[in-house]
Design an enzyme around this catalytic site. Structure first.
Site, PDB file in Angstrom:
ATOM      1  N   ASP A   1      85.701  52.556  11.626  1.00 60.81           N
ATOM      2  CA  ASP A   1      84.396  52.607  10.979  1.00 60.81           C
ATOM      3  C   ASP A   1      84.621  53.096   9.553  1.00 60.81           C
ATOM      4  OD1 ASP A   1      81.839  53.060  10.153  1.00 60.81           O
ATOM      5  OD2 ASP A   1      81.357  54.559  11.674  1.00 60.81           O
TER       6      ASP A   1
ATOM      7  N   ASP B   1      66.926  49.703  15.076  1.00 60.02           N
ATOM      8  CA  ASP B   1      68.162  50.490  14.955  1.00 60.02           C
ATOM      9  C   ASP B   1      68.012  51.798  15.751  1.00 60.02           C
ATOM     10  OD1 ASP B   1      70.620  51.523  13.956  1.00 60.02           O
ATOM     11  OD2 ASP B   1      70.382  50.444  12.082  1.00 60.02           O
TER      12      ASP B   1
ATOM     13  N   ASP C   1      76.861  48.651  18.159  1.00 58.35           N
ATOM     14  CA  ASP C   1      77.402  49.146  16.893  1.00 58.35           C
ATOM     15  C   ASP C   1      78.390  50.276  17.222  1.00 58.35           C
ATOM     16  OD1 ASP C   1      77.712  49.579  14.191  1.00 58.35           O
ATOM     17  OD2 ASP C   1      75.696  50.367  13.855  1.00 58.35           O
TER      18      ASP C   1
ATOM     19  N   ARG D   1      80.039  45.048  16.259  1.00 61.48           N
ATOM     20  CA  ARG D   1      80.725  45.333  14.998  1.00 61.48           C
ATOM     21  C   ARG D   1      82.237  45.301  15.200  1.00 61.48           C
ATOM     22  NH1 ARG D   1      79.266  50.649  11.602  1.00 61.48           N
ATOM     23  NH2 ARG D   1      80.743  51.640  13.031  1.00 61.48           N
TER      24      ARG D   1
ATOM     25  N   ASP E   1      79.068  47.509   7.470  1.00 65.01           N
ATOM     26  CA  ASP E   1      78.221  48.185   6.489  1.00 65.01           C
ATOM     27  C   ASP E   1      78.649  47.848   5.068  1.00 65.01           C
ATOM     28  OD1 ASP E   1      77.055  49.173   8.730  1.00 65.01           O
ATOM     29  OD2 ASP E   1      77.959  51.162   8.584  1.00 65.01           O
TER      30      ASP E   1
ATOM     31  N   HIS F   1      69.385  43.216   6.649  1.00 60.55           N
ATOM     32  CA  HIS F   1      69.502  44.577   7.167  1.00 60.55           C
ATOM     33  C   HIS F   1      69.576  45.540   5.991  1.00 60.55           C
ATOM     34  CE1 HIS F   1      70.236  47.804   9.861  1.00 60.55           C
ATOM     35  NE2 HIS F   1      71.546  47.856   9.775  1.00 60.55           N
TER      36      HIS F   1
END
Ligand SMILES: *[C@@H]1O[C@H](CO)[C@@H](O)[C@H](O)[C@H]1NC(C)=O
Ligand SMILES: *[C@@H]1O[C@H](CO)[C@@H](O)[C@H](O)[C@H]1NC(C)=O
Length: 967
Positions: A306, A452, A565, A625, A641, A699
């Site tokens: 991440d 979300d 996610d 993701r 992201d 998003h």
């Protein structure tokens, strides 16, 4: 007390979030470079040269499925087992592992869709130092050279690929940690030198030995460090320090210690590709389509992470990993699939200087010394060497080959290729209702509204915030009435809370991953302290799948789908923001072994849950993701992201192209950019880009101002509306492309070189792309752009601007002046595209609407195309062959619609409303003839200025056979 702890946890998370979101860009220090990853450093210190490995040709054993040959490391005497499989469809599998490992090494399960069918191998030649094998019915041969060990794959007289030709096969065998700590304290410099000397003397001693009975020396002889130790050993250091320094038995990164109970286990192998200058694939990286050489920097890294506010144009890892590389030149495409789920690094060099000197038996290979060459080296932290060579020869062959191993893109439900409206967060039911109404008020089609993490009750997934979303069923029903869907986020970190059903259930089955001390592993994520279910365990996946049942996931309905996610997994307080490598999974495997599979399994279990809740009838939709090879079977991915910056807009093209090459067609980037606030110009351009990406979702980050598409003035609303509507008009084309991806593995969104394999100009292009074989898209991705230059490939081919119908001859670099409404898109001459020009609120509202065919004639006045249609949501297309698959052909002034698949059957109300022929000549009469022989005249118009022929209302059912004759 509990409340105090909870409060503390919340504060801690707030602190983490603030500290994360306040920095401006990726903190590179949070992530390892190769030299901070001990195995990568150890491996990279091994330089090309003569390999210590020798193939013991006398040990060769030919079985029904493969051949087995032992390899011996002449330095440390550890024997390896090489297995070579000739696979159906021009593939070769090469496996190398320890002949007698202390315990099993990890082999990736659940990714291959079957045991790949093998073909018998035959020995066709042999001399003292080599054996030649015939690989398949085609002219492929494989040559095993004994000393130094290498493999060469030949197609006819052409050398296609060599293995270990640079001698970078390194296999760190499992070993006992020989000395206790106190032993080490007493170990002396002298004894160390003795060891090193013995390593070198054993090398010469063993030169001529071919015995299989040789016993490996004790575990402390490290082949790859031997040479280095001579240089680097400092007299003061004892052995323990040295192991620590080399990170063999433990290593630390920042404040994190990685205990390594199994010691060093890394593997490495090199591949040389004579004649290739272009390599692609190995997503996910924020980099160009054509991979760069890594001689002057870090290798490309594959380790699911991440990465907060990732930087562009570098080889750092991102959220997902597919260890598939493609190489392409004007004659051939081939693939290397490295089936390993541990942390992996890939070095690429392309040169003539360090070029391989071919073995003498290959000297006759013509021109090889002058040819360009790419050398690739794969390094993984654990597991075995298990590599598939996909020999093409065409890119479509490689796509089929890879699909035959890992499966194809799941055919998505139709609604999922429409437009998705998301933000972190739509705050409550009223907000959702207003967004839904806003889309209709502004005539912007949309299929899905997303929620979300804030929709949950305190980040407890499968729950709803009781104040903001008190009646989720009502909300979902309201959306259903509009023929819209909803997606909620369900992450794999589970809040540690004895009052939370999901937490307790997983605990009662003892299905959390374990830290090395045997307790449930816990880490910090959105909910505070969280457990991480062991998704590598099939029991866990089946438990998870059951949680999606309508009576388990309270408030859910049929039109609710899922977003996974943070499934790298993200652990805010873990090393590199992920799970510790010594975390233990099912079967005792470490996270080190399985890391890149975690997110893959999360999506798999979620998709299975959706299938299960419908009794096996409905197709799932899950966005993930994190991903691995094979994730295409379970849904869609997005590029994580990103940021509202022009460079992020640009890089969405190569990022999705690389994913498509690696089997994952269903890819998109957050429209508008997740972090930061896009200018209105950037937002409009991003919609124009996103509308032509397979997955199309807007998003935005929690901290950004609202950006629903109607908030930027009427003019911009109009621009966005127009391109979203264009997406919907093209849904039949998109759906047909997805069907072909599902059937054959060929990507939906393609680099130009896939369609124009011999045109070297296309090899590095990644500012434009193809959809199928028919549309070339060159989105505007520069601020303040007044024009773009699009390359139109294909010698002697023609292209038509899809708006003006203007015709262009290829190849050419075409300068196109642009305004804010411009989205340069060209239809290739020779193709036929189906559209539905009556755009409505959502894709399901358009199901019975009529079609228009866009026939773009080639310079030979021919064209063909396809249409696929089914119910859009169920598995009946698989189980009952309920679909329509039409083939359209235009030749000799006759347009024919025929059944492309006679075994299918499905009925539709949709009819053919119009046919537009580009590049046409004026006919004197147009007739349509039905299967029963009946004919009728068709009205038409011809525009001489544009050469557009429009046939009005042929009025035949789209599923019927017909012929239109132009006279
Ligand atoms: C295998 O390669 C040959 C050429 O060497 C090619 O003609 C054939 O189509 C390929 N087959 C597959 C299944 O890829
Ligand atoms: C389908 O059947 C028709 C005859 O009924 C035949 O002409 C056609 O070639 C078949 N199409 C395919 C793709 O098999």
């Amino acid at each position: 007390m509990a409340a105090v702890t909870e409060r503390f946890q919340q504060l801690f998370v707030v602190w983490i979030v603030l500290s994360i979101t306040s920095s401006v860009a990726v903190d590179r220090n949070n992530f390892k470079t190769c030299s901070q990853s001990s195995f990568c450093k150890r491996q990279r210190n091994v330089k090309p040269g003569s390999s210590p490995y020798r193939a013991l040709l006398n040990s060769l054993e030919l079985t029904e499925k493969n051949i087995k040959v032992q390899l011996i490391n002449e330095v440390n005497k550890v024997p390896l087992l090489l297995e070579i499989y000739g696979l159906e469809g021009n593939m070769t599998r090469i496996k190398i592992t320890e002949l007698n490992p202390l315990k099993p090494r990890y082999e990736v399960p659940d990714v291959l869709i079957q045991d790949p069918p093998t073909l018998p191998l035959a020995v066709t030649g042999r001399d003292d130092n080599s054996i030649e094998l015939a690989l398949s019915q085609t002219d492929h041969r494989l040559i095993i050279t004994s000393k130094p060990f290498r493999l060469d794959i030949m197609a006819g007289n052409e050398l296609v690929l060599s293995v270990n030709s640079r001698g970078l096969l390194v296999f760190e065998h499992l070993r006992q940690r020989k000395d206790t700590f106190s032993d080490k304290i007493s170990s002396t410099v002298g004894s160390m030198w003795d060891r090193i000397k013995s390593l070198f003397s054993s090398e010469s001693k063993q030169e001529n030995s071919e015995s299989e009975a040789e016993k490996p020396e004790d575990g402390n002889s490290e082949q790859l460090d031997a040479a280095e130790k001579v240089d680097e050993a400092e007299p003061e250091k004892n052995e323990k320090d040295e192991d620590t320094e080399n990170g063999m038995w433990e290593e630390t990164f920042k404040t994190h210690r990685d205990s390594k109970p199994n010691g060093p286990t890394s593997i490495s192998l090199d591949f040389s590709l004579p004649g290739f200058e272009n390599v692609y694939g190995i997503p996910e990286h924020a980099d160009n389509l054509k991979l760069k050489t890594t001689d002057n920097g870090d290798p490309y890294r594959l380790y699911n992470l991440d990465v907060f506010q990732y930087e562009l144009y570098n080889p750092m890892s991102l959220y997902g990993a597919v260890p598939l590389m493609l190489a392409h030149n004007a004659q051939r495409t081939l693939g290397i699939f490295w089936l390993n789920s541990a942390e992996t690094w890939v070095d690429i060099s392309s040169n003539t200087a360090g070029k391989t000197v071919f073995g003498k038996m290959l000297d006759y290979v013509q021109g090889s010394k002058e040819a360009p060459q790419t050398d690739v080296r794969w390094i993984s932290e654990s597991g075995i060497i298990d590599v598939f060579i996909l020999l093409g020869p065409k890119s479509t062959n490689v796509f089929h080959q890879y699909a035959s191993l890992t499966g194809t893109q799941a055919l998505p439900p139709l609604f999922t290729i429409g437009y998705h409206q998301c933000r972190w967060n739509y705050n409550d039911q009223e907000d959702v209702r207003n967004v839904d109404a806003g889309l209709d008020d502004h005539d912007i089609p949309c299929d899905v509204i997303w929620l979300d993490i804030e929709h949950t009750d305190g980040k407890r997934y499968f729950t709803w915030d009781p104040n903001k979303f008190p009646k989720p069923q009502d909300m979902l029903q309201e959306l259903e009435a509009k023929k819209r869907k909803m997606v909620t986020i369900v992450d794999p970190h589970i809040k540690v809370d004895s009052g939370y059903k999901i937490y307790n259930e997983i605990r009662s089955h003892d299905l959390y991953t374990k830290s090395k001390d045997g307790n449930d592993y816990e880490g910090w994520c959105w909910p505070g302290n969280a457990g991480y279910p062991d998704f590598t365990n099939p029991e866990m996946r089946s438990l998870w799948a059951k949680m999606f049942a309508y009576d388990q996931y309270e408030g859910s309905r049929e039109n609710l789908y899922t977003w996974n996610d943070m499934n790298e997994p993200s652990v805010f307080n873990g090393p590199e923001v992920t799970m510790h490598k010594d975390v233990v999974h099912n079967g005792g495997w470490e996270n080190r072994d399985v890391h890149n599979l975690y997110g893959y399994y999360v999506q798999m279990a979620t998709a299975e849950g959706q299938v299960l809740r419908s009794g096996g009838k409905e197709r799932p939709f899950v966005l993930t993701r994190a991903f691995f090879a094979g994730s295409q079977r379970y849904g869609a991915v997005w590029t994580g992201d990103n940021a509202a910056e022009w460079d992020h807009l640009k890089i969405s093209i190569p990022m999705c192209l690389s994913l498509g090459l690696a089997g994952i067609s269903f890819c998109g980037a957050d429209v508008g950019g997740f972090f930061k606030t896009p200018s209105t110009e950037l937002l409009v351009r991003w919609y124009q880009m996103g509308a032509y990406h397979p997955f199309f979702r807007a998003h935005a980050h929690l901290d950004t101002p609202r950006r629903e598409p109607w908030l930027f003035g009427e003019e911009n609303t109009k621009l966005i509306r127009s391109v979203v509507r264009e997406r919907y008009a093209l849904l039949p084309f998109w759906y047909t492309l997805f069907y072909n991806a599902y059937r054959t593995g060929v990507p939906v969104m393609r680099p130009l070189w896939v369609e124009f394999p011999a045109d070297v100009t296309t090899f590095a292009i990644d500012n434009e792309f193809m959809l199928g074989n028919a549309l070339l898209v060159h989105p505007v991705a520069e601020e303040g752009s007044r024009g773009v230059t699009a390359y139109l490939p294909g010698t002697g081919e023609v292209w038509y601007d899809v708006r003006s119908f203007q015709k262009y001859i290829a190849p050419q670099q075409l300068y196109i002046p642009v305004t804010m409404s411009s989205v340069p898109v060209f239809q290739r001459g020779g193709t036929i595209i189906p559209r539905k020009n009556r755009v409505r609120r959502s894709s399901s509202c358009m199901i019975n609407d009529p079609y228009t065919l866009y026939v773009a004639l080639s310079s030979q006045n021919t064209a063909d195309g396809e249409l696929y249609e089914d119910d859009g949501h169920s598995f009946n297309f698989q189980t009952k062959k309920e679909y329509i698959h039409r083939k359209f052909t235009f030749i000799n002034n006759i347009l024919t619609s025929s059944n492309a698949d006679n075994s299918s059957h499905f009925t539709t109300k949709a009819w053919l409303e119009k046919v537009v022929v580009m590049g046409a000549q004026k006919p004197s009469k147009v007739h349509i003839q039905m299967k029963d022989g009946s004919t009728s005249e068709v009205e038409y118009e011809f525009d001489a200025a544009t050469s557009i022929l429009t046939l009005r209302k042929p009025a035949v059912n789209i599923a019927s056979d017909w012929t239109i004759l132009l006279r």
